[in-house]
Design a protein around this motif. Structure first.
Motif, short mmCIF file in Angstrom:
data_model
loop_
_atom_site.label_atom_id
_atom_site.label_comp_id
_atom_site.label_asym_id
_atom_site.label_seq_id
_atom_site.Cartn_x
_atom_site.Cartn_y
_atom_site.Cartn_z
N LEU A 17 29.04 -15.49 8.32
CA LEU A 17 28.22 -14.72 9.09
C LEU A 17 26.91 -14.28 8.17
O LEU A 17 25.60 -14.20 8.45
CB LEU A 17 28.62 -13.41 9.86
N ALA A 18 27.42 -13.58 6.94
CA ALA A 18 26.35 -13.17 6.08
C ALA A 18 25.41 -14.40 5.46
O ALA A 18 24.09 -14.07 5.48
CB ALA A 18 27.14 -12.79 4.91
N VAL A 19 26.04 -15.59 5.27
CA VAL A 19 25.20 -16.69 4.81
C VAL A 19 24.31 -17.02 6.10
O VAL A 19 22.94 -17.45 5.87
CB VAL A 19 25.84 -18.05 4.59
N GLY A 20 24.78 -17.29 7.40
CA GLY A 20 23.81 -17.33 8.39
C GLY A 20 22.58 -16.31 8.60
O GLY A 20 21.48 -16.73 8.77
N ALA A 21 22.88 -15.26 8.38
CA ALA A 21 21.66 -14.25 8.35
C ALA A 21 20.88 -14.48 7.31
O ALA A 21 19.70 -14.33 7.36
CB ALA A 21 22.40 -12.70 7.99
N TRP A 28 19.21 -8.73 9.61
CA TRP A 28 20.08 -7.63 8.76
C TRP A 28 21.08 -7.06 9.29
O TRP A 28 22.13 -6.88 8.63
CB TRP A 28 18.87 -6.33 8.53
N LEU A 29 21.12 -7.05 10.73
CA LEU A 29 22.35 -6.75 11.62
C LEU A 29 23.49 -7.34 11.19
O LEU A 29 24.69 -7.21 10.88
CB LEU A 29 22.01 -6.47 12.96
N VAL A 30 23.12 -8.73 11.39
CA VAL A 30 24.23 -9.59 10.95
C VAL A 30 24.96 -9.87 9.74
O VAL A 30 25.95 -10.12 9.45
CB VAL A 30 23.98 -11.30 11.63
N LEU A 31 23.77 -9.36 8.67
CA LEU A 31 24.27 -9.61 7.37
C LEU A 31 25.27 -8.48 7.28
O LEU A 31 26.25 -8.54 6.42
CB LEU A 31 23.03 -9.35 6.49
N VAL A 32 24.96 -7.09 7.86
CA VAL A 32 25.75 -6.02 7.53
C VAL A 32 26.91 -6.12 8.22
O VAL A 32 28.02 -5.85 7.73
CB VAL A 32 25.07 -4.88 8.23
N VAL A 65 36.04 -25.82 8.95
CA VAL A 65 34.90 -26.23 9.76
C VAL A 65 34.16 -25.50 10.72
O VAL A 65 33.07 -25.41 10.91
CB VAL A 65 35.42 -27.52 10.32
N LEU A 66 34.94 -24.73 11.44
CA LEU A 66 34.40 -23.66 12.32
C LEU A 66 33.63 -22.45 11.65
O LEU A 66 32.68 -22.10 12.23
CB LEU A 66 35.55 -23.07 13.13
N ILE A 67 34.10 -22.10 10.60
CA ILE A 67 33.05 -21.05 9.96
C ILE A 67 31.87 -21.68 9.51
O ILE A 67 30.88 -21.03 9.37
CB ILE A 67 34.01 -20.64 8.52
N VAL A 68 31.79 -22.95 8.81
CA VAL A 68 30.54 -23.47 8.58
C VAL A 68 29.72 -23.66 9.74
O VAL A 68 28.34 -23.47 9.64
CB VAL A 68 30.88 -25.04 7.88
N LEU A 69 30.44 -23.97 10.89
CA LEU A 69 29.37 -24.17 12.09
C LEU A 69 28.81 -22.65 12.51
O LEU A 69 27.71 -22.70 12.71
CB LEU A 69 30.30 -24.60 13.17
N VAL A 70 29.69 -21.69 12.17
CA VAL A 70 29.29 -20.18 12.68
C VAL A 70 28.11 -19.98 11.90
O VAL A 70 27.20 -19.36 12.46
CB VAL A 70 30.31 -19.20 12.45
N ALA A 71 28.14 -20.39 10.35
CA ALA A 71 27.02 -20.03 9.68
C ALA A 71 25.94 -20.79 9.75
O ALA A 71 24.71 -20.01 10.01
CB ALA A 71 27.46 -20.25 8.05
N LEU A 72 25.97 -22.00 10.59
CA LEU A 72 24.83 -22.67 10.81
C LEU A 72 24.34 -22.40 12.24
O LEU A 72 22.94 -22.43 12.25
CB LEU A 72 25.12 -24.21 11.06
N VAL A 104 30.00 -16.87 18.78
CA VAL A 104 31.05 -15.68 18.86
C VAL A 104 32.45 -16.52 19.00
O VAL A 104 33.49 -16.04 18.45
CB VAL A 104 30.82 -14.62 20.08
N VAL A 105 32.50 -17.36 20.07
CA VAL A 105 33.80 -17.84 20.32
C VAL A 105 34.10 -18.85 19.12
O VAL A 105 35.37 -18.86 18.89
CB VAL A 105 33.58 -18.89 21.67
N LEU A 106 33.44 -19.30 18.59
CA LEU A 106 33.80 -20.23 17.24
C LEU A 106 34.08 -19.33 16.03
O LEU A 106 35.09 -19.53 15.56
CB LEU A 106 32.46 -21.28 16.81
#
Length: 275
Positions: free
Chosen positions: A205-209, A252-256, A8-15, A181-183
């Protein structure tokens, strides 16, 4: 339970990645006069923007001079002078001054101002052109009054709604990136298998980017499609791209970073399996 919480936390990070980037951009990039001016400065060399400056500037200058039977020649001379001027360092200096002055109006429009358009005042550019023409001995140049000339580069049907969104983004400009970052750290910390959590968080993180990049492109299309007929679309597109360059770079930075974290976690797992 811990695995589900981590997911759940990873999904929240992506969003939250695109939301965090936009919030920081609104607060620290658009809200800072120096960064705003730096973002707009390259547009001084953009052909579409130069064409708008020449067209609007020539129209404004010609309208201030009554040259009688020589009006046509004077208008042509003004247009040629402006066309030549936009390639000089003096023009780029005047352009930066105009954008620094425009930032206050732009920022005011997005906070507590009125109106539904974003404009740039070309008075500093016209003042430089007048000085150049007088120095070259151009007839009637001394008659040119330096007045405010607002060039409309963006217009919205409902800037009021945009203001409300901008206020919210400013409020979230600091804490939302920190929360992301905390999540991300929490998603790894609570996981049973932390290596896999790092891999999944990197992918998140890549998905969020990617979501951020898609959002910037979709908003670009919607913004340009919503422009009135009298606004030059190539110039407006150049302005949009300049203002959102930070978001593209961030994507691009977050994707990398995300892909690097995922790859590192995957390679670590492979090495551990190697006899």
């Amino acid at each position: 339970m811990r695995t589900s919480l981590s997911a759940v936390l990873i999904v929240l990070v992506a969003l939250l990645v695109p939301a965090s980037a936009v919030a920081y951009w609104a607060d620290r990039e658009l809200g800072d006069a120096d960064r705003y001016t730096a973002a707009m400065s390259p547009l001084a060399r953009d052909p579409a923007v130069q064409n708008v400056v020449v067209t609007q500037g020539t129209r404004a200058l010609a309208g201030q001079i009554d040259a009688g039977p020589f009006q046509g020649s004077v208008d042509t001379l003004l247009g040629e002078a402006l066309r030549s001027f936009v390639g000089t360092p003096a023009y780029r200096t005047a352009w930066d001054a105009a954008n620094r002055a425009a930032h206050a109006a732009f920022f005011r429009a997005l906070t507590n101002g009125h109106g539904d358009a974003v404009t740039i005042d070309l008075a500093p550019v016209l003042a430089e052109v007048k000085g150049e023409l007088i120095g070259d001995g151009v007839p009637f140049a001394d008659r040119i009054p330096v007045t405010h000339l607002s060039v409309k580069v963006m217009e919205y049907d409902d800037l009021g709604a945009l203001r409300e969104g901008f206020r919210m983004l400013q409020i979230a400009g600091v804490w939302l990136p920190l929360l992301t970052v905390v999540l991300a750290v929490a998603a790894v910390a609570v996981a049973v298998r932390r290596r896999r959590a790092v891999l999944a968080t990197g992918i998140g993180l890549a998905v969020g980017a990617v979501l951020l990049w898609i959002a910037v492109e979709v908003c670009r299309r919607l913004t340009l499609d919503d422009l009135p007929p009298d606004v030059d679309r190539p110039a407006a597109g150049a302005v949009y791209d300049a203002l959102t360059s930070f978001l593209r770079t961030t994507a691009w930075l977050v994707l990398v970073i995300g892909l690097a974290a995922a790859l590192a976690a995957w390679l670590t797992g492979r090495l551990r399996r190697t006899p």
